[in-house]
Design a protein around this motif. Structure first.
Motif, PDB file in Angstrom:
ATOM      1  N   GLU A   1     -10.398   5.475   3.767  1.00 12.85           N
ATOM      2  CA  GLU A   1     -10.198   5.981   5.296  1.00 12.85           C
ATOM      3  C   GLU A   1      -9.123   6.916   4.802  1.00 12.85           C
ATOM      4  OE1 GLU A   1      -9.198   3.213   8.767  1.00 12.85           O
ATOM      5  OE2 GLU A   1     -10.838   1.904   7.437  1.00 12.85           O
ATOM      6  N   SER A   2      -9.124   7.942   4.389  1.00 10.88           N
ATOM      7  CA  SER A   2      -8.102   8.919   2.939  1.00 10.88           C
ATOM      8  C   SER A   2      -8.456  10.170   4.255  1.00 10.88           C
ATOM      9  CB  SER A   2      -7.933   8.431   1.202  1.00 10.88           C
ATOM     10  OG  SER A   2      -8.790   8.988   1.180  1.00 10.88           O
ATOM     11  N   GLU A   3      -9.697  10.084   3.412  1.00 12.02           N
ATOM     12  CA  GLU A   3      -9.779  11.872   4.710  1.00 12.02           C
ATOM     13  C   GLU A   3      -9.592  11.333   5.910  1.00 12.02           C
ATOM     14  OE1 GLU A   3     -13.007  14.952   4.788  1.00 12.02           O
ATOM     15  OE2 GLU A   3     -13.411  13.450   3.309  1.00 12.02           O
ATOM     16  N   ASP A   4      -9.847  10.334   6.596  1.00 11.96           N
ATOM     17  CA  ASP A   4      -9.116  10.685   8.280  1.00 11.96           C
ATOM     18  C   ASP A   4      -7.783  10.456   8.645  1.00 11.96           C
ATOM     19  OD1 ASP A   4     -11.746   9.661   8.886  1.00 11.96           O
ATOM     20  OD2 ASP A   4     -11.179   7.224   8.552  1.00 11.96           O
ATOM     21  N   VAL A   5      -6.921   9.880   7.528  1.00 11.74           N
ATOM     22  CA  VAL A   5      -5.821  10.019   7.524  1.00 11.74           C
ATOM     23  C   VAL A   5      -5.319  12.032   7.053  1.00 11.74           C
ATOM     24  CG1 VAL A   5      -3.271   9.648   6.062  1.00 11.74           C
ATOM     25  CG2 VAL A   5      -4.968   7.883   7.222  1.00 11.74           C
ATOM     26  N   LEU A   6      -5.524  12.664   6.401  1.00 12.89           N
ATOM     27  CA  LEU A   6      -5.533  13.249   6.454  1.00 12.89           C
ATOM     28  C   LEU A   6      -5.601  14.547   7.399  1.00 12.89           C
ATOM     29  CD1 LEU A   6      -7.468  14.657   2.803  1.00 12.89           C
ATOM     30  CD2 LEU A   6      -4.271  14.229   3.341  1.00 12.89           C
ATOM     31  N   LYS A   7      -6.889  13.967   8.350  1.00 16.37           N
ATOM     32  CA  LYS A   7      -6.623  14.619   9.321  1.00 16.37           C
ATOM     33  C   LYS A   7      -5.905  14.524  10.101  1.00 16.37           C
ATOM     34  CE  LYS A   7     -12.340  15.375   8.271  1.00 16.37           C
ATOM     35  NZ  LYS A   7     -13.327  14.558   8.546  1.00 16.37           N
ATOM     36  N   GLU A   8      -6.075  13.968  10.519  1.00 12.07           N
ATOM     37  CA  GLU A   8      -4.335  13.366  11.730  1.00 12.07           C
ATOM     38  C   GLU A   8      -3.692  14.314  11.292  1.00 12.07           C
ATOM     39  OE1 GLU A   8      -2.040   9.458  12.939  1.00 12.07           O
ATOM     40  OE2 GLU A   8      -4.165   9.418  12.104  1.00 12.07           O
ATOM     41  N   LEU A   9      -2.993  14.438  10.228  1.00 11.33           N
ATOM     42  CA  LEU A   9      -1.960  15.394  10.192  1.00 11.33           C
ATOM     43  C   LEU A   9      -2.201  16.146   9.722  1.00 11.33           C
ATOM     44  CD1 LEU A   9      -0.208  12.302   7.137  1.00 11.33           C
ATOM     45  CD2 LEU A   9      -0.112  13.088   9.618  1.00 11.33           C
ATOM     46  N   GLY A  10      -3.288  16.996   9.915  1.00  4.86           N
ATOM     47  CA  GLY A  10      -3.674  18.542   9.738  1.00  4.86           C
ATOM     48  C   GLY A  10      -4.082  18.693   8.211  1.00  4.86           C
TER      49      GLY A  10
ATOM     50  N   GLU B   1      10.212  12.709   4.716  1.00  8.51           N
ATOM     51  CA  GLU B   1       9.616  13.201   6.020  1.00  8.51           C
ATOM     52  C   GLU B   1       8.199  12.588   5.637  1.00  8.51           C
ATOM     53  OE1 GLU B   1       8.544  16.899   8.721  1.00  8.51           O
ATOM     54  OE2 GLU B   1      10.263  16.932   7.122  1.00  8.51           O
ATOM     55  N   LEU B   2       7.601  13.402   4.301  1.00  9.44           N
ATOM     56  CA  LEU B   2       5.706  13.406   4.318  1.00  9.44           C
ATOM     57  C   LEU B   2       5.173  11.720   3.767  1.00  9.44           C
ATOM     58  CD1 LEU B   2       2.867  14.142   3.723  1.00  9.44           C
ATOM     59  CD2 LEU B   2       3.937  14.950   1.420  1.00  9.44           C
ATOM     60  N   TRP B   3       6.779  11.415   3.415  1.00  8.41           N
ATOM     61  CA  TRP B   3       6.363   9.320   3.013  1.00  8.41           C
ATOM     62  C   TRP B   3       5.658   8.528   4.658  1.00  8.41           C
ATOM     63  CZ3 TRP B   3       5.267   6.150  -0.224  1.00  8.41           C
ATOM     64  CH2 TRP B   3       4.975   4.661  -0.608  1.00  8.41           C
ATOM     65  N   LYS B   4       7.265   8.966   4.884  1.00  4.45           N
ATOM     66  CA  LYS B   4       6.974   8.082   7.012  1.00  4.45           C
ATOM     67  C   LYS B   4       6.098   8.346   7.108  1.00  4.45           C
ATOM     68  CE  LYS B   4      11.851   8.316   6.874  1.00  4.45           C
ATOM     69  NZ  LYS B   4      13.054   8.251   7.799  1.00  4.45           N
ATOM     70  N   LYS B   5       5.334   9.860   7.807  1.00  8.10           N
ATOM     71  CA  LYS B   5       4.608   9.654   8.087  1.00  8.10           C
ATOM     72  C   LYS B   5       3.380   9.940   7.960  1.00  8.10           C
ATOM     73  CE  LYS B   5       5.831  14.772   9.941  1.00  8.10           C
ATOM     74  NZ  LYS B   5       5.525  16.997   9.937  1.00  8.10           N
ATOM     75  N   LEU B   6       3.278   9.254   6.619  1.00 11.87           N
ATOM     76  CA  LEU B   6       1.616   8.741   5.878  1.00 11.87           C
ATOM     77  C   LEU B   6       1.649   7.421   6.155  1.00 11.87           C
ATOM     78  CD1 LEU B   6       2.115  10.712   2.395  1.00 11.87           C
ATOM     79  CD2 LEU B   6      -0.171  10.762   4.123  1.00 11.87           C
ATOM     80  N   LEU B   7       3.028   7.000   5.916  1.00 21.76           N
ATOM     81  CA  LEU B   7       3.187   5.407   6.262  1.00 21.76           C
ATOM     82  C   LEU B   7       2.467   5.318   7.728  1.00 21.76           C
ATOM     83  CD1 LEU B   7       3.844   2.346   5.446  1.00 21.76           C
ATOM     84  CD2 LEU B   7       6.263   3.167   6.050  1.00 21.76           C
ATOM     85  N   GLU B   8       3.610   6.276   9.193  1.00 24.66           N
ATOM     86  CA  GLU B   8       2.474   5.272  10.009  1.00 24.66           C
ATOM     87  C   GLU B   8       1.360   5.072   9.880  1.00 24.66           C
ATOM     88  OE1 GLU B   8       3.676   7.642  14.612  1.00 24.66           O
ATOM     89  OE2 GLU B   8       4.826   8.299  12.588  1.00 24.66           O
ATOM     90  N   ALA B   9       0.803   6.353   9.588  1.00 27.06           N
ATOM     91  CA  ALA B   9      -0.777   6.848  10.406  1.00 27.06           C
ATOM     92  C   ALA B   9      -1.830   6.136   9.614  1.00 27.06           C
ATOM     93  CB  ALA B   9      -1.354   8.712   9.474  1.00 27.06           C
ATOM     94  N   ILE B  10      -0.927   5.308   8.262  1.00 28.42           N
ATOM     95  CA  ILE B  10      -2.137   4.784   7.706  1.00 28.42           C
ATOM     96  C   ILE B  10      -1.712   2.863   8.280  1.00 28.42           C
ATOM     97  CG2 ILE B  10      -1.761   5.483   5.386  1.00 28.42           C
ATOM     98  CD1 ILE B  10      -0.208   3.121   4.612  1.00 28.42           C
ATOM     99  N   SER B  11      -0.944   2.489   9.529  1.00 21.13           N
ATOM    100  CA  SER B  11      -0.469   1.357   9.840  1.00 21.13           C
ATOM    101  C   SER B  11      -1.452   1.189  10.304  1.00 21.13           C
ATOM    102  CB  SER B  11       0.927   1.360  10.436  1.00 21.13           C
ATOM    103  OG  SER B  11       1.640   2.311  10.968  1.00 21.13           O
ATOM    104  N   ARG B  12      -1.964   2.239  11.011  1.00 21.76           N
ATOM    105  CA  ARG B  12      -2.968   2.761  13.110  1.00 21.76           C
ATOM    106  C   ARG B  12      -4.257   2.004  11.781  1.00 21.76           C
ATOM    107  NH1 ARG B  12       0.710   6.399  14.637  1.00 21.76           N
ATOM    108  NH2 ARG B  12      -0.317   8.902  13.551  1.00 21.76           N
ATOM    109  N   ARG B  13      -4.312   1.833  10.061  1.00 25.41           N
ATOM    110  CA  ARG B  13      -5.625   1.758  10.094  1.00 25.41           C
ATOM    111  C   ARG B  13      -5.727   0.619   8.865  1.00 25.41           C
ATOM    112  NH1 ARG B  13      -4.720   7.372  11.060  1.00 25.41           N
ATOM    113  NH2 ARG B  13      -6.846   8.798  11.505  1.00 25.41           N
ATOM    114  N   ASN B  14      -4.926  -0.224   9.261  1.00 26.75           N
ATOM    115  CA  ASN B  14      -4.960  -1.587   8.654  1.00 26.75           C
ATOM    116  C   ASN B  14      -4.213  -1.072   7.192  1.00 26.75           C
ATOM    117  OD1 ASN B  14      -5.141  -3.841  10.549  1.00 26.75           O
ATOM    118  ND2 ASN B  14      -7.266  -2.795  10.183  1.00 26.75           N
TER     119      ASN B  14
END
Length: 359
Positions: free
Chosen positions: A149-158, A208-221
């Motif tokens: 699901e990494s590509e979905d996270v990428l898209k979410e973060l632009g 800053e990037l770590w926090k954004k990624l952590l928030e995004a992956i938490s919504r995807r288990n």
């Protein structure tokens, strides 16, 4: 030493371990949970302990073609390749990924324990070449985003996925010592065998990037993952670990990475490597055990004799079985050949696998 993300790991109650002089998270919740999150969903890793060395100048392509058994000059800008440094005997000093940034500009990523050694190696061999070599490791952080699901996270973060072993630039907030511009590098690489990317970024942008990624992956288990899961993930996929699976004692043919030898020019170690190729050496393979958990140094046996040695071993979270990587006599290297692995003086049944144990 600590990466700039150390405090973020501490906030997550990471269990730390020392790794090549770095205080790194071994795990946050559990190695198995983090491993399966990456296999099934997505995970993030701090890999800022890895090195970053740039090579620039009009002779950069010719110089790196001399340094590697891989024809690095064949890369186009925005492409990268897996390869290895060889010594004069054709044996692997360290493996690495080389990135081509432009006509006369490259960088590569040595392993954490070999960065200074490799920097000295390339510097010592640069005489006669018009190149500028710089170790920018202390200015760079790297975060790996890995999983289906990494590509979905990428898209979410632009961001967009650059493609396998390709990389691209995205606008950042800080000057990147590698590019010399306000950019971050997003590379379609990783060490898990899953689809994913590695962000190569200035230290100032890492938290800053770590926090954004952590928030995004938490919504995807998804979960943050430590070195423990990184190790079990790479073992399931048969990926070499510098200093464990080779340590200037194996060549690319023995290590089952013969694909890196495609350079028809005069590279370091070429003559000896050609001679070694014709010799009868052991070969790197995977092993699946019926029971028991193998470890580095365990003997591999068949027909009442030693036929090889384990270099890496663990329990596979996907297979729920002990697995190993190691070197074995070629006569026994065919897939599904039955062997024995000695663990604490007890022989355990195993079958030979390709290095990529989990398909």
């Amino acid at each position: 030493m600590r990466t700039v993300l150390y405090d973020e790991h501490a906030k997550l109650n990471a269990k730390f371990t020392e790794f090549n002089g770095w205080d790194m998270p071994l795990y946050y919740r559990s190695i198995i949970e983090e491993h399966m999150a990456v296999r099934r969903h997505v995970g993030i890793f701090d890999v800022s302990h890895m090195g970053d060395i740039t090579v620039k100048g009009k002779d950069a392509s010719a110089f790196l073609d001399h340094m590697f058994p891989t024809k690095v000059s064949n890369l186009k800008s925005g492409e990268c390749v897996y390869t290895a440094f060889l010594n004069e005997d054709g044996l692997m000093i360290d493996d690495t990924i080389v990135y081509r940034m432009g006509e006369d500009s490259y960088f590569f990523v040595p392993n954490a324990g070999t960065t200074e050694k490799i920097y000295r190696w390339v510097t010592d061999h640069s005489k006669g070449y018009d190149v500028r070599i710089e170790n920018v490791s202390n200015k760079i952080s790297s975060i790996a985003l890995q999983g289906p699901e990494s590509e979905d996270v990428l898209k979410e973060l632009g961001f967009t996925y650059p493609g396998y072993f390709k990389f691209q630039y995205d606008n950042g907030k800080y000057m990147n010592p590698i590019t010399g511009k306000d950019q971050i590098i997003i590379s379609g690489t990783g060490y898990t065998g899953e689809k994913g990317v590695e962000f190569i970024i200035p230290n100032e942008f890492a938290v800053e990037l770590w926090k954004k990624l952590l928030e995004a992956i938490s919504r995807r288990n998804g979960l943050p993952a430590g070195l423990g899961a990184r190790d079990t993930l790479r073992m399931e996929k048969g990926m070499l670990l510098s200093g464990h699976d080779f340590n200037e004692d194996r060549d690319p043919y023995e290590a089952s990475v013969s694909f890196i030898v495609n350079n028809d020019g005069d590279f370091i170690g070429k003559k000896k490597l050609d001679e070694r190729r014709k010799s009868d050496h052991e070969i790197f393979r995977g092993f699946i055990l019926s029971d028991g958990i193998p470890r580095n140094g365990n003997l591999i046996k068949a027909d009442g004799k030693r036929i090889g040695t384990v270099t890496s071993g663990t329990i596979s979270p996907v297979l729920n079985k002990g697995i190993a990587l190691g070197y074995i006599d070629k006569a026994y290297s065919k897939e599904n050949t039955e062997v024995m692995i000695e663990i604490r003086s007890v022989d355990h049944r195993a079958v030979v696998s390709r290095p990529k144990i989990v398909k």
